[in-house]
Design a protein around this motif. Structure first.
Motif, PDB file in Angstrom:
ATOM      1  N   VAL A   5       0.854  -1.184   0.000  1.00 41.49           N
ATOM      2  CA  VAL A   5       0.000   0.000   0.000  1.00 41.49           C
ATOM      3  C   VAL A   5       0.892   1.237   0.000  1.00 41.49           C
ATOM      4  N   GLU A   6       0.793   2.011  -1.096  1.00 40.01           N
ATOM      5  CA  GLU A   6       1.581   3.229  -1.205  1.00 40.01           C
ATOM      6  C   GLU A   6       0.818   4.425  -0.664  1.00 40.01           C
ATOM      7  N   ALA A  23       3.859   0.399   2.522  1.00 38.61           N
ATOM      8  CA  ALA A  23       3.754  -0.535   3.638  1.00 38.61           C
ATOM      9  C   ALA A  23       3.434  -1.917   3.107  1.00 38.61           C
ATOM     10  N   ALA A  24       4.184  -2.907   3.561  1.00 35.65           N
ATOM     11  CA  ALA A  24       4.014  -4.278   3.094  1.00 35.65           C
ATOM     12  C   ALA A  24       3.448  -5.154   4.192  1.00 35.65           C
ATOM     13  N   SER A  25       2.581  -6.070   3.786  1.00 37.70           N
ATOM     14  CA  SER A  25       2.047  -7.053   4.734  1.00 37.70           C
ATOM     15  C   SER A  25       2.976  -8.248   4.785  1.00 37.70           C
ATOM     16  N   MET A  30      11.966  -9.007   4.826  1.00 37.23           N
ATOM     17  CA  MET A  30      13.412  -8.951   4.632  1.00 37.23           C
ATOM     18  C   MET A  30      13.892  -9.816   3.473  1.00 37.23           C
ATOM     19  N   LEU A  31      13.051 -10.730   3.002  1.00 36.72           N
ATOM     20  CA  LEU A  31      13.445 -11.604   1.903  1.00 36.72           C
ATOM     21  C   LEU A  31      13.205 -10.968   0.534  1.00 36.72           C
ATOM     22  N   ASN A  73      13.056  -2.416   7.860  1.00 37.77           N
ATOM     23  CA  ASN A  73      12.583  -3.806   7.944  1.00 37.77           C
ATOM     24  C   ASN A  73      11.718  -4.053   9.173  1.00 37.77           C
ATOM     25  N   ALA A  74      11.944  -3.294  10.224  1.00 37.14           N
ATOM     26  CA  ALA A  74      11.136  -3.456  11.434  1.00 37.14           C
ATOM     27  C   ALA A  74       9.703  -3.004  11.208  1.00 37.14           C
ATOM     28  N   LYS A  75       9.528  -2.072  10.263  1.00 32.69           N
ATOM     29  CA  LYS A  75       8.193  -1.552   9.975  1.00 32.69           C
ATOM     30  C   LYS A  75       7.625  -2.096   8.676  1.00 32.69           C
ATOM     31  N   ASN A  76       8.337  -3.044   8.050  1.00 36.79           N
ATOM     32  CA  ASN A  76       7.880  -3.604   6.771  1.00 36.79           C
ATOM     33  C   ASN A  76       7.564  -2.496   5.767  1.00 36.79           C
ATOM     34  N   SER A  77       8.451  -1.533   5.680  1.00 36.90           N
ATOM     35  CA  SER A  77       8.165  -0.372   4.838  1.00 36.90           C
ATOM     36  C   SER A  77       9.370   0.027   4.003  1.00 36.90           C
ATOM     37  N   VAL A  78       9.059   0.603   2.858  1.00 36.52           N
ATOM     38  CA  VAL A  78      10.079   1.174   1.987  1.00 36.52           C
ATOM     39  C   VAL A  78       9.644   2.596   1.648  1.00 36.52           C
ATOM     40  N   TYR A  79      10.627   3.452   1.455  1.00 38.35           N
ATOM     41  CA  TYR A  79      10.338   4.858   1.244  1.00 38.35           C
ATOM     42  C   TYR A  79      11.084   5.363   0.007  1.00 38.35           C
TER      43      TYR A  79
END
Length: 118
Positions: A5-6, A23-25, A30-31, A73-79
């Protein structure tokens, strides 16, 4: 299965900045190698930036020095931090997750619109 979800798109003047989030579910974030793509009207989708699960980054020449990709990685998020925006950066920006060992496991978000006015 990974759901993405962007958020963070919008309208900004040339020279301005935006920060996109994805945000990733799932518990295996990390993989995945994460990436941002964009697609402008009438053009093909193009790769903007990638970040590996180890944090290595790559950028399209058109955004080097202006955009920065990062992940938490702790928040399952990329920015994606977008600075010094230009009208030609106007596009729908998509988040992508690709498993680092199984490239067929590739997932897309719904996209977020970035519009840069001159």
């Amino acid at each position: 299965q990974v759901q993405l979800v962007e958020s963070g798109g919008g309208l900004v003047q040339a020279g301005g900045s935006l920060r996109l989030s994805c945000a990733a579910s799932g518990s295996t974030f990390m993989l995945y190698t994460m990436a941002w793509y964009r697609q402008a009207p009438g053009k093909q989708r193009e790769l903007v930036a990638t970040i590996s699960s180890y944090g290595s980054t790559n950028y399209a020449d058109s955004v080097k020095g202006r955009f920065t990709i990062s992940r938490d990685n702790a928040k399952n998020s990329v920015y994606l931090q977008l600075n010094s925006l230009k009208p030609e950066d106007t596009a729908v920006y998509y988040c992508n997750a690709e498993h680092r060992s199984y490239s067929s496991r590739s997932y897309w978000g719904q996209g977020t619109q970035v519009t840069v006015s001159s």
